[in-house]
Motif scaffolding. Structure first.
Motif, mmCIF file in Angstrom:
data_model
loop_
_atom_site.group_PDB
_atom_site.id
_atom_site.type_symbol
_atom_site.label_atom_id
_atom_site.label_comp_id
_atom_site.label_asym_id
_atom_site.label_seq_id
_atom_site.Cartn_x
_atom_site.Cartn_y
_atom_site.Cartn_z
ATOM 1 N N ASP A 308 17.126 -10.555 -4.159
ATOM 2 C CA ASP A 308 17.302 -9.100 -4.285
ATOM 3 C C ASP A 308 16.083 -8.337 -3.762
ATOM 4 O OD1 ASP A 308 19.803 -9.397 -5.398
ATOM 5 O OD2 ASP A 308 19.120 -9.214 -7.467
ATOM 6 N N ALA A 309 15.414 -8.915 -2.781
ATOM 7 C CA ALA A 309 14.255 -8.225 -2.208
ATOM 8 C C ALA A 309 14.663 -6.911 -1.563
ATOM 9 C CB ALA A 309 13.556 -9.123 -1.193
ATOM 10 N N ASP A 310 15.915 -6.837 -1.083
ATOM 11 C CA ASP A 310 16.396 -5.582 -0.481
ATOM 12 C C ASP A 310 16.542 -4.497 -1.545
ATOM 13 O OD1 ASP A 310 18.413 -7.056 -1.688
ATOM 14 O OD2 ASP A 310 19.962 -6.503 -0.215
ATOM 15 N N LYS A 311 17.128 -4.851 -2.687
ATOM 16 C CA LYS A 311 17.292 -3.873 -3.770
ATOM 17 C C LYS A 311 15.938 -3.404 -4.293
ATOM 18 C CE LYS A 311 21.627 -5.971 -5.444
ATOM 19 N NZ LYS A 311 22.277 -6.642 -6.588
ATOM 20 N N ILE A 312 15.021 -4.348 -4.457
ATOM 21 C CA ILE A 312 13.704 -4.008 -4.989
ATOM 22 C C ILE A 312 12.924 -3.168 -3.987
ATOM 23 C CG2 ILE A 312 11.479 -5.012 -5.668
ATOM 24 C CD1 ILE A 312 13.065 -7.315 -6.949
ATOM 25 N N SER A 313 13.000 -3.514 -2.712
ATOM 26 C CA SER A 313 12.302 -2.732 -1.684
ATOM 27 C C SER A 313 12.816 -1.303 -1.644
ATOM 28 C CB SER A 313 12.476 -3.397 -0.313
ATOM 29 O OG SER A 313 11.863 -4.671 -0.278
ATOM 30 N N THR A 314 14.141 -1.151 -1.778
ATOM 31 C CA THR A 314 14.737 0.183 -1.788
ATOM 32 C C THR A 314 14.290 0.966 -3.017
ATOM 33 O OG1 THR A 314 16.675 -0.600 -0.573
ATOM 34 C CG2 THR A 314 16.908 1.456 -1.804
ATOM 35 N N ALA A 315 14.291 0.306 -4.178
ATOM 36 C CA ALA A 315 13.919 0.981 -5.423
ATOM 37 C C ALA A 315 12.457 1.419 -5.420
ATOM 38 C CB ALA A 315 14.182 0.058 -6.612
#
Length: 417
Positions: A308-315
């Protein structure tokens, strides 16, 4: 005349009997006082053992540092140890300002309730104005092969997190692979099973996990999950983590092993679409330390993954690596025995090569920063006027794939007690 002589004899016998009785009574009193005096001597000796601060011996317990292990080899009662570091950094061809820092002063306070129940704690004072708990736990010791540790404790990954006292690494600062990838010093709340056998040690435990947005900082591009450590202070525990370690120590001077960590970091958060953020952090490392006749080699390789690096990067509004790696090799040799036969001092010369990348792979749609792909050569020397005191000097030749990485000259002083 006879009557007078008889009376004198009677008086003499009576006096002798009385004197004899007094002498016996006096002897009994002296013996009683001697017994009480010995009891007092024993009680004072016992009290001294409980409150005295024994001299630190270079002994390790379950792979921990000498000062951290002190309570295990101390008499019953209170134990006090610690370490400290003061550093100076001079950045070359850089806008960074040179500085000096009273980096750390660390008291270890332990208490041996019994030989089987032991409290150990590490309290860290940093930069003269910060304080925090580095560990605070109770050990329940059963035998060399099975023991239980409960409380706030060091996560047993890599080399430096367990051995972070300054005499255990040659450079002024700790290896960057073990600060940027393995986030030393790293401690959390949990329960751990462990051993302290002669030829091996193991750790197996469960602790609270990272939080990707901890304390408004959270994961970052250049130090990966480091700022997601919760350190067991008001720590979210929606997500727990598992940790395991095994070291072989059956050869004199050798410590070789592996360790692993896995746990989610979302702590119940959801992304903007209402989907749960798992943020599973995985780390695996192999490590080695070997000392032989003044020669020492230390090496480590670590690989890390983040789901979930994409979700975390976005957040977070940052590009967080979904895969990272790092490794280093440190070689040191004590040249003092070559200079003189006096073995009271040591003068290790050392060189270390490090390579790491906190953004080896990034989520689709995000761009890696090449400056996070770093190579560092560190050369320097140490002088030990006492086994528990170290003076350090080193120079770092630093480079990154993006360019513009300044070199640095460093001086340091460290001690343990």
């Amino acid at each position: 005349m006879r009557k007078l002589a008889s009376l004198a004899l009677t008086a003499t016998l009576a006096t002798t009997a009385i004197a004899s009785t007094d002498i016996e009574e006096l002897k009994k009193r002296i013996e009683s006082l001697e017994e009480k005096n010995q009891l007092l001597i024993d009680e004072i000796a016992d009290l001294k053992q409980q409150v005295a601060i024994p001299e630190l011996r270079q002994q390790q317990f379950a792979g921990m540092g000498y000062a951290a292990s002190k309570v295990y080899f101390s008499p019953k009662g209170l134990s006090i140890g610690g370490y400290g570091e003061i550093i100076y950094q001079n950045w070359q061809s850089s806008t960074k300002k040179d500085y000096t820092d009273t980096y750390r002063f660390i008291p270890y306070i332990g208490y041996k309730f019994t030989d089987k129940i032991i409290l150990n704690s590490e309290i860290e004072f940093e930069h003269t104005d910060e304080a925090k708990i580095e560990f605070l736990y109770i050990d329940f010791l059963f035998n060399n092969y099975f023991n239980i540790r409960v409380g706030n404790q060091l996560i047993p990954l890599g080399v430096t997190n367990l051995l972070h006292e300054p005499i255990f690494f040659n450079s002024v600062n700790r290896p960057e692979v073990e600060t940027k990838i393995i986030p030393s010093t790293w401690n959390e709340n949990g329960i751990m099973l462990f051993s302290n056998a002669d030829s091996f040690t193991y750790y197996l435990g469960i602790v609270n996990g990272f939080y990707y947005n901890a304390k408004g900082k959270g994961f970052s591009s250049d130090s990966w999950v480091r700022n997601g450590r919760q350190a067991g202070g008001k720590a979210y525990a929606e997500d727990l983590a598992f940790v395991a370690r095994f070291d072989y120590t059956g050869i004199d001077g050798l410590m070789a092993g592996i360790s692993a960590y896995q746990g989610n970091s979302g702590q119940g958060d959801k992304d903007v679409n209402g989907n749960k953020i798992d943020g599973t952090v995985k780390m695996y490392d192999i490590h080695l330390r070997y000392n032989w006749k003044g020669f020492e080699i230390t090496g480590l390789y670590v690989k890390g993954y983040l789901s979930d690096a994409d979700k975390i990067s976005t957040a977070l509004g940052k590009t967080i690596g979904k895969e990272v790696y790092g490794y280093y090799v440190n070689l040191a040799y004590d040249v003092f025995p070559i200079i003189t036969k006096n073995n009271k001092f040591s003068l290790p010369l050392f060189v270390r090569y490090e390579r790491f990348n906190t953004q080896e792979k990034v989520p689709a749609g995000f761009t890696a920063d090449k400056t996070n792909d770093k190579t560092i050569w560190t050369v320097g020397f140490n002088f030990k006027p006492h086994p528990n005191i170290i003076l350090k000097a080193d120079y770092q030749f630093r480079d990154n794939k993006g360019g513009g990485e300044p070199d640095v000259f460093e001086l340091g002083m460290g001690f343990i007690f």
